[in-house]
Design an enzyme around this catalytic site. Structure first.
Site, PDB file in Angstrom:
ATOM      1  N   GLU A   1       9.020  -4.090   9.443  1.00  0.00           N
ATOM      2  CA  GLU A   1       9.265  -5.504   9.779  1.00  0.00           C
ATOM      3  C   GLU A   1       8.402  -5.918  10.963  1.00  0.00           C
ATOM      4  O   GLU A   1       8.307  -5.195  11.956  1.00  0.00           O
ATOM      5  CB  GLU A   1      10.739  -5.689  10.115  1.00  0.00           C
TER       6      GLU A   1
ATOM      7  N   THR B   1       5.328  -5.888  11.134  1.00  0.00           N
ATOM      8  CA  THR B   1       4.087  -5.108  11.205  1.00  0.00           C
ATOM      9  C   THR B   1       2.960  -5.757  10.416  1.00  0.00           C
ATOM     10  O   THR B   1       1.795  -5.429  10.626  1.00  0.00           O
ATOM     11  CB  THR B   1       4.314  -3.687  10.663  1.00  0.00           C
TER      12      THR B   1
ATOM     13  N   GLY C   1      16.854 -19.434   3.906  1.00  0.00           N
ATOM     14  CA  GLY C   1      17.206 -19.105   5.275  1.00  0.00           C
ATOM     15  C   GLY C   1      17.937 -17.799   5.430  1.00  0.00           C
ATOM     16  O   GLY C   1      18.521 -17.523   6.472  1.00  0.00           O
TER      17      GLY C   1
ATOM     18  N   GLY D   1      16.403 -14.771   4.949  1.00  0.00           N
ATOM     19  CA  GLY D   1      15.454 -13.699   5.188  1.00  0.00           C
ATOM     20  C   GLY D   1      14.910 -13.077   3.920  1.00  0.00           C
ATOM     21  O   GLY D   1      14.349 -11.983   3.957  1.00  0.00           O
ATOM     22  N   LEU D   2      15.036 -13.761   2.790  1.00  0.00           N
ATOM     23  CA  LEU D   2      14.557 -13.239   1.512  1.00  0.00           C
ATOM     24  C   LEU D   2      13.238 -13.870   1.094  1.00  0.00           C
ATOM     25  O   LEU D   2      12.788 -13.707  -0.032  1.00  0.00           O
ATOM     26  CB  LEU D   2      15.604 -13.475   0.421  1.00  0.00           C
ATOM     27  N   SER D   3      12.629 -14.583   2.023  1.00  0.00           N
ATOM     28  CA  SER D   3      11.316 -15.191   1.817  1.00  0.00           C
ATOM     29  C   SER D   3      11.294 -16.197   0.674  1.00  0.00           C
ATOM     30  O   SER D   3      10.439 -16.169  -0.197  1.00  0.00           O
ATOM     31  CB  SER D   3      10.256 -14.108   1.587  1.00  0.00           C
TER      32      SER D   3
ATOM     33  N   SER E   1      10.448 -19.208   1.006  1.00  0.00           N
ATOM     34  CA  SER E   1       9.247 -20.032   1.166  1.00  0.00           C
ATOM     35  C   SER E   1       8.043 -19.388   0.482  1.00  0.00           C
ATOM     36  O   SER E   1       7.263 -20.065  -0.192  1.00  0.00           O
ATOM     37  CB  SER E   1       8.956 -20.274   2.645  1.00  0.00           C
TER      38      SER E   1
ATOM     39  N   ASP F   1       4.981 -11.056   2.491  1.00  0.00           N
ATOM     40  CA  ASP F   1       5.926 -11.767   1.634  1.00  0.00           C
ATOM     41  C   ASP F   1       5.261 -12.247   0.351  1.00  0.00           C
ATOM     42  O   ASP F   1       5.800 -12.104  -0.745  1.00  0.00           O
ATOM     43  CB  ASP F   1       6.528 -12.959   2.377  1.00  0.00           C
TER      44      ASP F   1
ATOM     45  N   TYR G   1       9.224 -16.979  16.794  1.00  0.00           N
ATOM     46  CA  TYR G   1       8.493 -16.103  15.873  1.00  0.00           C
ATOM     47  C   TYR G   1       7.017 -16.040  16.250  1.00  0.00           C
ATOM     48  O   TYR G   1       6.435 -14.959  16.374  1.00  0.00           O
ATOM     49  CB  TYR G   1       8.662 -16.618  14.442  1.00  0.00           C
TER      50      TYR G   1
END
Length: 378
Positions: free
Chosen positions: A26, A28, A113, A115-117, A119, A163, A213
């Site tokens: 994560e 990285t 929202g 955290g499963l991407s 977008s 992602d 971020y």
């Protein structure tokens, strides 16, 4: 998709574009390191057909929102979701491809929202569909790069390529070991028959475009600049070692903590690949716990609710591994758990979470699935 037919007639294409989990590795990716993601069976679905004019007519079914515009007027929309479409069109045009007007309907079962991407799934799905419908014959790698550039340039999120790569390149029951510098990759079977992957949604929503971020990325590159003064061969934290970080960067600084985490996380990803080869879920799970410790205490992108759930998993003695997943500041906790105790443990976690935060804890059992693909194509 009946809804599309009601609004726009027969679709030329229906695309399924999945979200992703990242088992380890994560933060990285934008440091040009190693990651280990996989596509999942939760996805966004896009139906599309061409128009005879230059107008853009889109409908987000889950939001019950319409967008109407023209392809020569790509003005950001305050509602957010149309900007992924506008940014994708912009990337195609920058690359010399000309599109006409088109209709589209979007819907999905992928939580936003969490955290499963979602977008990246959306952006990859849009570009995949446009590439097919307008017959551009763009390579998959170029589509991945365009999807990332859409988020970097139009959305303003300085994300890495993980992602988008996972969403496009996923394979059922296999995880991807991706080198984010060279984009070399290998697939590893994820074969632990007695184990399952579950996601616990904290209910805390985040926006990755927030300054926190992007600040982490800046801190990492500030660390690289410090290390380069002594070790000029270091071009990113991918090239650094724990010894270099400890030698060069003052230990009482945020930059030290950020860099130490990234270097250690790269080591954990490579260890995880060896553990998958050996079918060793026990040590794999221990590395998941170690990653969460780093994300919470060194990279400082976790949140109280995620820490609480990971602590429950660790203290139970029944869970192989758990960690927050995604950009941070909310979203989901990924748990590797024995199937035989899954139901009992989830019920207990839900009760404790409700007592602690007065929030309902949602859970999803996820399976590793195929990447972005056509379900229907004329």
């Amino acid at each position: 998709m009946p809804l599309f037919q009601q609004k726009f007639g027969q679709p030329e294409i229906i695309v399924k574009s999945p979200g992703r989990i990242n088992l380890i590795g994560e933060h990285t990716d934008y440091n040009l390191g190693f990651v280990m993601p996989a596509a999942i069976d939760l996805a966004v679905y896009i139906a599309m057909n061409r128009r005879e004019d230059n107008e853009l007519h889109w409908y987000a079914a889950d939001l019950n929102q319409f967008y109407q515009g023209r392809k020569d007027q790509l003005v950001p929309d305050e509602r957010g979701w149309p900007n992924y479409w506008l940014g994708a069109i912009q990337q195609l045009e920058k690359a010399g491809y000309t599109i006409g007007g088109f209709n589209a309907v979007l819907r999905g079962d992928l939580p936003v929202g969490a955290g499963l991407s979602s977008s990246a799934a959306l952006t990859c799905g849009i570009l995949f569909a446009l590439n097919k419908v307008f017959d551009f014959q763009i390579s998959t790698l170029q589509l991945i790069q365009m999807a990332r550039a859409t988020e970097n340039e139009f959305i303003g999120l300085q994300c890495g390529i993980m992602d988008q790569f996972a969403s496009m390149m996923g394979k059922s029951d296999e995880v991807i070991l991706l080198d984010c510098r060279s984009l070399d990759y290998n697939y590893f079977p994820f074969h632990f028959p007695e184990m399952e992957l579950i996601l616990l949604d904290t209910g805390v929503k985040h926006s990755l475009a927030a300054t926190a971020y992007n600040r982490r990325r800046e801190e990492c590159w500030a660390g690289v600049e410090q290390i380069k003064k002594v070790y000029p061969e270091v071009q990113s934290l991918r090239d650094a070692t724990v010894k270099m970080v400890q030698e060069i960067i003052p230990p009482d600084t945020d930059i030290y903590l950020r860099c130490l985490y990234v270097v250690q996380e790269n080591e954990r990803v490579l260890q995880a690949a060896a553990q998958l080869k050996a079918n060793n879920y026990i040590d794999f799970g221990k590395n998941m716990f170690a990653t969460h410790f780093g994300l919470s205490n060194q990279y400082e992108v976790s949140c109280e609710e995620a820490d609480f759930l990971v602590d429950l998993a660790r203290e139970s003695g029944k869970v192989a591994g758990a960690r927050m997943m995604g950009g941070g500041f909310g979203g989901c906790v990924l748990v590797l758990i024995d199937k035989s105790i899954k139901t009992e443990w989830i019920l207990s976690a839900k009760e404790k979470y409700l007592q602690k935060y007065n929030l309902l804890l949602l859970d999803y059992t996820v399976r590793i699935g195929e990447g972005t693909s056509s379900l229907h194509y004329n």
